[in-house]
Design a protein around this motif. Structure first.
Motif, PDB file in Angstrom:
ATOM      1  N   GLU A  45     -16.557  11.771 -25.224  1.00  0.00           N
ATOM      2  CA  GLU A  45     -18.007  11.767 -25.449  1.00  0.00           C
ATOM      3  C   GLU A  45     -18.382  11.826 -26.929  1.00  0.00           C
ATOM      4  O   GLU A  45     -19.545  11.671 -27.285  1.00  0.00           O
ATOM      5  N   LYS A  46     -17.383  12.073 -27.780  1.00  0.00           N
ATOM      6  CA  LYS A  46     -17.687  12.100 -29.224  1.00  0.00           C
ATOM      7  C   LYS A  46     -17.878  10.701 -29.797  1.00  0.00           C
ATOM      8  O   LYS A  46     -18.374  10.541 -30.901  1.00  0.00           O
ATOM      9  N   HIS A  47     -17.426   9.688 -29.061  1.00  0.00           N
ATOM     10  CA  HIS A  47     -17.550   8.312 -29.557  1.00  0.00           C
ATOM     11  C   HIS A  47     -18.810   7.656 -28.999  1.00  0.00           C
ATOM     12  O   HIS A  47     -19.191   7.931 -27.869  1.00  0.00           O
ATOM     13  N   PRO A  48     -19.440   6.758 -29.777  1.00  0.00           N
ATOM     14  CA  PRO A  48     -20.508   5.953 -29.166  1.00  0.00           C
ATOM     15  C   PRO A  48     -19.905   5.160 -28.007  1.00  0.00           C
ATOM     16  O   PRO A  48     -18.785   4.656 -28.127  1.00  0.00           O
ATOM     17  N   VAL A  49     -20.619   5.076 -26.901  1.00  0.00           N
ATOM     18  CA  VAL A  49     -20.042   4.389 -25.731  1.00  0.00           C
ATOM     19  C   VAL A  49     -19.795   2.921 -26.052  1.00  0.00           C
ATOM     20  O   VAL A  49     -18.710   2.384 -25.812  1.00  0.00           O
ATOM     21  N   LEU A  50     -20.823   2.288 -26.590  1.00  0.00           N
ATOM     22  CA  LEU A  50     -20.703   0.880 -26.980  1.00  0.00           C
ATOM     23  C   LEU A  50     -20.224   0.846 -28.427  1.00  0.00           C
ATOM     24  O   LEU A  50     -20.879   1.418 -29.306  1.00  0.00           O
ATOM     25  N   SER A  51     -19.107   0.190 -28.648  1.00  0.00           N
ATOM     26  CA  SER A  51     -18.561   0.152 -30.004  1.00  0.00           C
ATOM     27  C   SER A  51     -19.582  -0.408 -30.985  1.00  0.00           C
ATOM     28  O   SER A  51     -20.292  -1.356 -30.680  1.00  0.00           O
ATOM     29  N   GLN A  52     -19.618   0.179 -32.177  1.00  0.00           N
ATOM     30  CA  GLN A  52     -20.617  -0.234 -33.175  1.00  0.00           C
ATOM     31  C   GLN A  52     -19.991  -1.085 -34.292  1.00  0.00           C
ATOM     32  O   GLN A  52     -20.619  -1.313 -35.321  1.00  0.00           O
ATOM     33  N   LEU A  88     -13.365   0.259 -29.563  1.00  0.00           N
ATOM     34  CA  LEU A  88     -13.419   0.200 -28.099  1.00  0.00           C
ATOM     35  C   LEU A  88     -14.832   0.439 -27.591  1.00  0.00           C
ATOM     36  O   LEU A  88     -15.573   1.241 -28.165  1.00  0.00           O
ATOM     37  N   THR A  89     -15.167  -0.242 -26.527  1.00  0.00           N
ATOM     38  CA  THR A  89     -16.312   0.172 -25.732  1.00  0.00           C
ATOM     39  C   THR A  89     -15.702   1.049 -24.646  1.00  0.00           C
ATOM     40  O   THR A  89     -14.782   0.622 -23.943  1.00  0.00           O
TER      41      THR A  89
ATOM     42  N   CYS B 117      -4.993   3.756 -19.864  1.00  0.00           N
ATOM     43  CA  CYS B 117      -5.833   4.850 -20.373  1.00  0.00           C
ATOM     44  C   CYS B 117      -7.221   4.327 -20.740  1.00  0.00           C
ATOM     45  O   CYS B 117      -8.223   4.804 -20.229  1.00  0.00           O
ATOM     46  N   PHE B 118      -7.282   3.326 -21.593  1.00  0.00           N
ATOM     47  CA  PHE B 118      -8.587   2.823 -22.036  1.00  0.00           C
ATOM     48  C   PHE B 118      -9.251   2.038 -20.904  1.00  0.00           C
ATOM     49  O   PHE B 118     -10.452   2.077 -20.736  1.00  0.00           O
ATOM     50  N   ASN B 119      -8.418   1.317 -20.138  1.00  0.00           N
ATOM     51  CA  ASN B 119      -8.896   0.561 -18.976  1.00  0.00           C
ATOM     52  C   ASN B 119     -10.192  -0.187 -19.268  1.00  0.00           C
ATOM     53  O   ASN B 119     -11.140  -0.153 -18.480  1.00  0.00           O
ATOM     54  N   VAL B 120     -10.214  -0.850 -20.412  1.00  0.00           N
ATOM     55  CA  VAL B 120     -11.396  -1.639 -20.771  1.00  0.00           C
ATOM     56  C   VAL B 120     -11.285  -3.002 -20.101  1.00  0.00           C
ATOM     57  O   VAL B 120     -10.187  -3.499 -19.857  1.00  0.00           O
TER      58      VAL B 120
END
Lengths: 510, 510
Positions: A45-52, A88-89, B117-120
């Protein structure tokens, strides 16, 4: 790009490793990465969900060519953390409400590890009997959980197989349907074949039609309307089919959807299958997202009528906790499939296959190579049991209901179509926009405001939602189901939506 | 089949789990399975390589339906040990010499874990920029290691993509080639298109021809002979093409192979591409097995002429330590591919794609869904470096040379075709069989004796080899390259072959 020097002076001095699978290293690095992965989830949760990041960000951070000498795992994992994770998203974030969920689970994770561990290439029974037999068993278990008719099960007259994607399932079934009809009317008539879906049917159908050689003009995307909740009308289907037949064309494949991508609309299977039957068409039911819900008695009704279909697929990789990739396909008449997909390869010839007492899954799919996916599905079914799998799905539906309720409490919004599963489709209503803006607002303007809202929400980095356009309306989609999502995340998501709509249409205006 | 009771009385009493991804459990079970997996490899030689179970063995050992309540991981892993492992053919055993190797490595294993893990779901750039960008980077790294021309690299005018299988690569390239030619001559002429390969070309080409709608009679498997080591003759190709054109057909796709399945024959790329160019055909080079060896300067010659081809694929999952699945495809003209494979899906529409500054890999493959395979390839390249990857491959070639040498020391055997990579094709020679058997022995008899030998070898459980039939000869294939194979295993394999041939043709007869 840098270029490797084939006569690199260090070649003969480079450290000789004991081999690519040193077991001391595997154990050490394996334990290390379990902690790395668990920590990733703990901090997700520390990362923005959608990569910036911006296009091209990674090329600037990585070397121009592969290293000549080995690098320690510690360095590589640091680079994963520093350079990959920001790009990553985060599909596993509890704040990921975009597209449909791609769920994982502890059991799915362990199952994938066993798949990789054994790394068997189960093209036929003999190349690894357990891989084939476990697949037939879990496909029957799962088919039974879905109350599929016996005609779709190995214990009856059908059978199931695990594919990599819905696309693969549609390639195989459409090629089978095509070859069935062409064997009657002649290969030269391929240009007369017609495929049917609705304007809500996934693009998979149109793409696969083209892959299997159906002329692009012979794909019918029958229009749907909001008045019938964007479902495919059996009456319109019949009219379209009749008109094609009058024009000398040959209807042969219909895709009905249970849970469309845009709004999770459910096409009426029974009446659609009746129409298809009258014209001898193959019916494929695409329940990619919503199929899993049908293991709950209260949702089973959505696949009522399945007995009239020829094939049925759903993606366990979506809302069934197995991790990518795992598309479950059942067919009523496996011999139609194997007739089109079989190969007779001398190097694979063996007595078990010749005995006809075994299934050779290479003849049920596109490729020869196949991963041992059944073991992860087996781990998921056993680790959670039917009871908890239902509980997990119901908890997502409950959260979606809650979100829907929140939307309905805010008069600026409307729920565009009634929620069925765990997807809520909503937008700022035209009337709210009219109220806020004295100049007349047309649909384009309404859509622009909603698009602006979504961009603002996603730009925050706190949550990620996506959109759809149905019946000309731009709608926001909140798809609940990520494995880590809890009630508090849904509440927070709604708070983020409200904060951003406040900037566009302050409540004080009301 | 048992049937689930949807009104199971225990439903409401069943233990509520915290969710499918409980991090305390993930860490605990993750560490447990790392030990389970390492132990499996440590004990792998205790199992017969080729599973000795009978068809239907597993159904008798597992329940008829999925459990209603959850089961502990300890129970499940015990069942894996007791019921799954005996039914596996152990592809990772150092004594597995069958088919081609399906190699893994510590780095490949860890890479797969990160993929899961990332499962994107990296269908487009935006859905996970790192997944797309890392793939473009590693495909250029690897292309560079193979000294592919710039026209195949992103840094030049081409590009590479990771597919699930060679079949997928061939579907995409053949559909692209088909659509290119049909856009000139009209969709209605699909029945005139012709595909070319040799009788040694992998069945993938014929299967895919049918999938993409080419009439089955329009696939040419040009005959090869032992005198040219089972390679495709450019002269015969030209004659066949001319004859088809005279008959009003349209040649459009040629598959050349570097390392055929039966004997690792290498088709002459340069001359074949010259013929194809004269008739405007798309050339795909299938180097599924042998492509990886071409990172070694001494093997690079086998893809000389690649600059004349349109596409090139090799399977990193075979002899490049990445675990299933990982097929590397490079194309010269990505727009030909994307023209045929693109979809325009509203729910995926985004600014990055519209800017045309990014790659959306969904338009380079069959499916929409795609696993983050690039990360495992990246881990393999970095963990071992070019130097060790070459060392690993060379050690296999060296062991194969040794095995070939051993075969040549025994006058009962012959090496059927000269070994090029790490596959040795051998058989009991007709003269040895004649010597042992005073009645005249025809080819059928020679083949039967060799078939009997292979069955005896595989029945022992000590090693697993497979066969091929080339030029009417039944030959045994010893493919060296499993990640755990050492010199001692090769020596043992030869000992097993000798022990079994002794029973058929005792040396004392000489």
């Amino acid at each position: 790009m840098g270029s490797l020097n084939f006569d690199h002076p260090q070649e003969n001095n480079s450290a000789h490793m004991s081999g690519p699978l040193d077991l001391v290293e595997l154990r050490r690095q394996g334990h290390m990465i379990i902690d790395f992965i668990t920590d990733y989830y703990q901090n997700i949760e520390k990362h923005p969900v959608l990569s910036q990041v911006q296009p091209g960000y990674l090329k600037q951070r990585l070397p121009e060519s592969a290293p000549y000498n080995p690098e320690p795992i510690e360095t590589i994992l640091r680079d994963v953390q520093d350079h990959i994770v920001p790009g990553l998203t985060h599909w596993q974030s509890p704040n990921h409400f975009a597209y449909f969920p791609a769920t994982i689970s502890t059991a799915g994770f362990l199952g994938e590890m066993l798949t990789t561990c054994f790394n068997v290439v189960g093209f036929n029974w003999m190349a690894s009997p357990a891989a084939t037999e476990l697949e037939t068993i879990v496909m029957d278990w799962l088919g039974d959980m879905l109350k599929l008719p016996n005609s779709f099960l190995f214990s009856g007259t059908g059978g199931g197989v695990l594919h990599g994607s819905t696309h693969e399932s549609v390639v195989c079934t459409m090629a089978a349907a095509r070859d069935q009809i062409l064997s009657r009317i002649g290969e030269e008539n391929i240009g007369k074949l017609v495929v049917y879906g609705s304007d809500q049917t996934h693009s998979v159908i149109q793409k696969v039609s083209q892959i299997v050689g159906i002329p692009s003009k012979n794909f019918r995307a029958i229009e749907t309307t909001i008045s019938s909740s964007f479902t495919l009308s059996p009456e319109t289907l019949r009219l379209t089919v009749c008109s094609d037949m009058e024009a000398g064309l040959v209807p042969f494949y219909l895709c009905a959807t249970v849970g469309t991508t845009a709004t999770t609309a459910v096409d009426p299977l029974g009446p659609l299958c009746d129409v298809a039957k009258d014209y001898g068409m193959w019916v494929h039911v695409d329940a990619a997202y919503a199929g899993s819900a049908c293991i709950c008695p209260e949702f089973r009704q959505y696949i009522d009528g399945i007995e009239g279909a020829n094939s049925f697929s759903f993606n366990a990789q979506k809302w069934f906790f197995t991790a990518l990739d795992c598309c479950c396909l059942w067919v009523k008449n496996p011999s139609a499939l194997t007739k089109s997909m079989s190969t007779d390869l001398e190097v694979l010839r063996n007595k078990a296959s010749e005995s006809k007492r075994v299934v050779d899954f290479k003849d049920w799919q596109i490729a020869l190579t196949r991963r041992f996916r059944a073991i992860k599905l087996w781990l998921v079914l056993r680790s959670y049991g039917v009871a908890n799998l239902r509980n997990f799905l119901r908890s997502h539906v409950k959260m979606a209901k809650r979100f829907e309720g929140l939307v309905r409490t805010d008069e600026r919004f409307e729920v565009v179509v009634p929620r069925i599963f765990a997807l809520v489709c909503f937008r700022i209503s035209p009337s709210a926009i009219s109220k806020a803006n004295p100049t007349p607002s047309d649909e384009k303007c309404v859509n622009e405001v909603n698009c602006k809202l979504l961009e603002a929400i996603n730009g925050s980095g706190w949550v990620y939602m996506t959109h759809a356009v149905v019946g000309g309306m731009y709608v926001l989609r909140c798809a609940i189901g990520a494995s880590l999502t809890k009630e508090k995340h849904v509440a927070m998501a709604w708070k983020v939506v409200q904060e951003h709509v406040d900037a566009i249409l302050p409540l004080t205006m009301y």
